[in-house]
Design an enzyme around this catalytic site. Structure first.
Site, short mmCIF file in Angstrom:
data_model
loop_
_atom_site.label_atom_id
_atom_site.label_comp_id
_atom_site.label_asym_id
_atom_site.label_seq_id
_atom_site.Cartn_x
_atom_site.Cartn_y
_atom_site.Cartn_z
N GLU A 19 52.91 -9.41 -15.29
CA GLU A 19 51.78 -10.05 -14.61
C GLU A 19 50.71 -10.51 -15.60
O GLU A 19 50.04 -11.52 -15.36
CB GLU A 19 51.18 -9.10 -13.58
CG GLU A 19 52.15 -8.64 -12.50
CD GLU A 19 52.84 -9.79 -11.78
OE1 GLU A 19 52.23 -10.88 -11.68
OE2 GLU A 19 53.97 -9.60 -11.32
N HIS A 22 51.38 -14.07 -16.74
CA HIS A 22 50.84 -15.06 -15.81
C HIS A 22 49.32 -15.16 -15.94
O HIS A 22 48.75 -16.26 -16.01
CB HIS A 22 51.18 -14.67 -14.36
CG HIS A 22 52.64 -14.71 -14.03
ND1 HIS A 22 53.45 -15.78 -14.30
CD2 HIS A 22 53.44 -13.78 -13.41
CE1 HIS A 22 54.68 -15.54 -13.87
NE2 HIS A 22 54.70 -14.32 -13.33
#
Length: 457
Positions: A19, A22
């Site tokens: 994550e 991103h």
């Protein structure tokens, strides 16, 4: 407890890294990140520095995570002053980079983890071979008990040193998956076989799936003394009067060179549904004795095999395998590439039916492997984390809706046609993707459960 703790550490490392990929690229591209969540479901903990900053949360279900981007799918409803920060309003290259960054972060992490494991090093058994199974690729190539493998090659020209048995098995697995031969430099001088080059016809194996049957057909086994190290109480070996530390000298008049040969003799000692009696000569506390042994019979993938419920093989010769800073990173990059390619090919073979869907593993298996690797030491656990990180990265790049790879396919369509995929098509594909992912998760979990139920696998 070790398995659970190692599993939680695995999730705590790999999910945030994915994550964060991103998140970091989105911020670099000027996209506002609304939430960075570890886990799904009810929020257990949250932190937000200001109303306009990213909210960081920990949620109740730790089997994943997400980054919520401003204007991802709903940019048209945003007020004008926020639209410049909306994900959907950014150039295609920014959107592609943001989505691809998660899987790429996992692959970069794998390189570092593999490199760290190489720098620390592990004690591994040397690549000294036991007696190959009868009719196996190794036996046909002329490998014999006591041979040491020094180097391997794809073509017999460019050689790579083989330091340990795990390295040799890894090279063989890659050769099987690629459908090519494997060349080996072998030193058998300690057992009178001399220094020579042998060729394993791994390209002729009937299956490229790495399972027990393929391993047996390959025939590479670790050398170990023909010594009984453990007796299962109440088993066939215990009933025959065998003891721990017994050295087996001969079976039915045939001299036993190593543990692999002894295991094979036990395995084939079957007459129909009954174990065939064998006459063993053993050495116990310096004294030679003769003893009659009759194995029990079990079913292995539809084949009846003999089993004595004993453990065989003395402690193998070990070597500490480690590498320097640069060499470790190079090795890490190579292992990441090889593992990625093999993982992708395995997914492909499962899709077309060339590999069993039993290869899909769920959280129970991952927890088992995590615990086992943690008990072997930090280097082994780092290697495990790297393998899972590669699998996570490759899986997320698959062109399935709901995954990063599915979004990248949408952007490929947009790049080729000059227009985004319609909302209707995105909704239908999302539904199909969600169904596929649910089926995969159910299958993986059922594989985990079945593998732990005796008699069902």
């Amino acid at each position: 407890m070790t398995d659970l703790l190692a599993f939680l550490v695995t999730l705590a490392v790999l999910i945030p890294i994915h994550e964060y990929g991103h998140y970091r690229v989105a911020k670099a591209c000027g996209v506002r990140v609304l939430r960075f969540s570890f886990g799904f479901g009810r929020v257990l903990w949250r932190r937000q520095a200001s109303p306009d900053s990213t909210e960081f949360t920990i949620s109740a279900i730790p089997l994943g995570g997400y980054v919520r981007l401003l204007g991802h799918g709903d940019s048209a409803t945003l007020p004008p002053q926020l639209r410049a920060e909306a994900f959907d309003n950014h150039p295609l290259r920014h959107r592609v980079a943001t989505i691809a960054a998660g899987p790429l972060a996992n692959l970069l992490l794998a390189i570092v983890l593999f490199g760290c494991a190489s720098w620390i090093g592990m004690d591994e058994p040397v690549a000294q071979l036991g007696t190959p199974a009868a009719g196996s690729v190794a036996e046909r190539a002329g490998l014999r008990s006591g041979d040491k493998v020094l180097a391997s090659s794809d073509d017999g020209m460019d050689w790579q040193a083989v330091q340990s048995m795990p390295e040799l098995i890894g090279e063989a697995v890659e050769a099987i998956a690629d459908g090519r031969k494997l060349y080996l430099q072998v030193d058998g001088s300690a057992v009178g076989n001399g220094h020579r080059i042998v060729v394993l016809d791994t390209d002729k194996l009937p299956s490229r799936e790495i399972d027990a049957s393929t391993s047996r057909q390959l025939g590479l086994s670790l050398y170990g003394e023909p010594i009984i190290t453990r007796i299962i109480v109440g088993g066939a070996g215990d009933r025959a009067g065998l003891h721990a530390d017994d050295r087996v000298l001969a079976v039915d008049g045939v001299s036993i060179a190593d543990g692999a040969q002894l295991r094979e003799r036990i395995r084939v000692a079957v007459d129909g549904a009954q174990g065939r009696a064998m006459h063993w000569r053993i050495e116990r506390m310096g004294q030679t004795q003769d003893i009659d042994v009759q194995p029990g019979v079990v079913d292995e993938a539809g084949t009846k095999i003999g089993r004595l419920e004993i453990l065989i093989g003395g402690t193998p010769q070990m070597v500490h395998v480690s590498r320097g800073l640069v060499d470790g990173l190079v090795r890490g990059a190579q292992r990441t590439w090889d593992t990625s390619w093999m993982t992708l090919k395995m997914f492909g073979r499962m899709i077309v039916g060339e590999a069993s869907l039993k290869n899909l593993s769920g959280p129970l298996s991952i927890a088992d492997y995590a615990g086992q690797s943690a008990r072997l030491g930090i280097a082994s656990f780092l290697s495990f984390l790297a393998f899972v990180s590669v699998s996570l990265g490759v899986f997320n790049l698959l062109p399935l809706p709901m995954l990063d790879g599915g979004h990248l396919m949408y952007y490929l369509f947009e790049g080729l046609t000059g227009r985004p995929l319609s909302d209707w098509w995105q909704q239908q594909l999302q539904r199909a993707g969600a169904l596929i992912l649910v089926l995969m998760m159910v299958l993986a979990l059922s594989n985990d459960v079945v593998a732990r139920l005796p008699g069902l696998h």
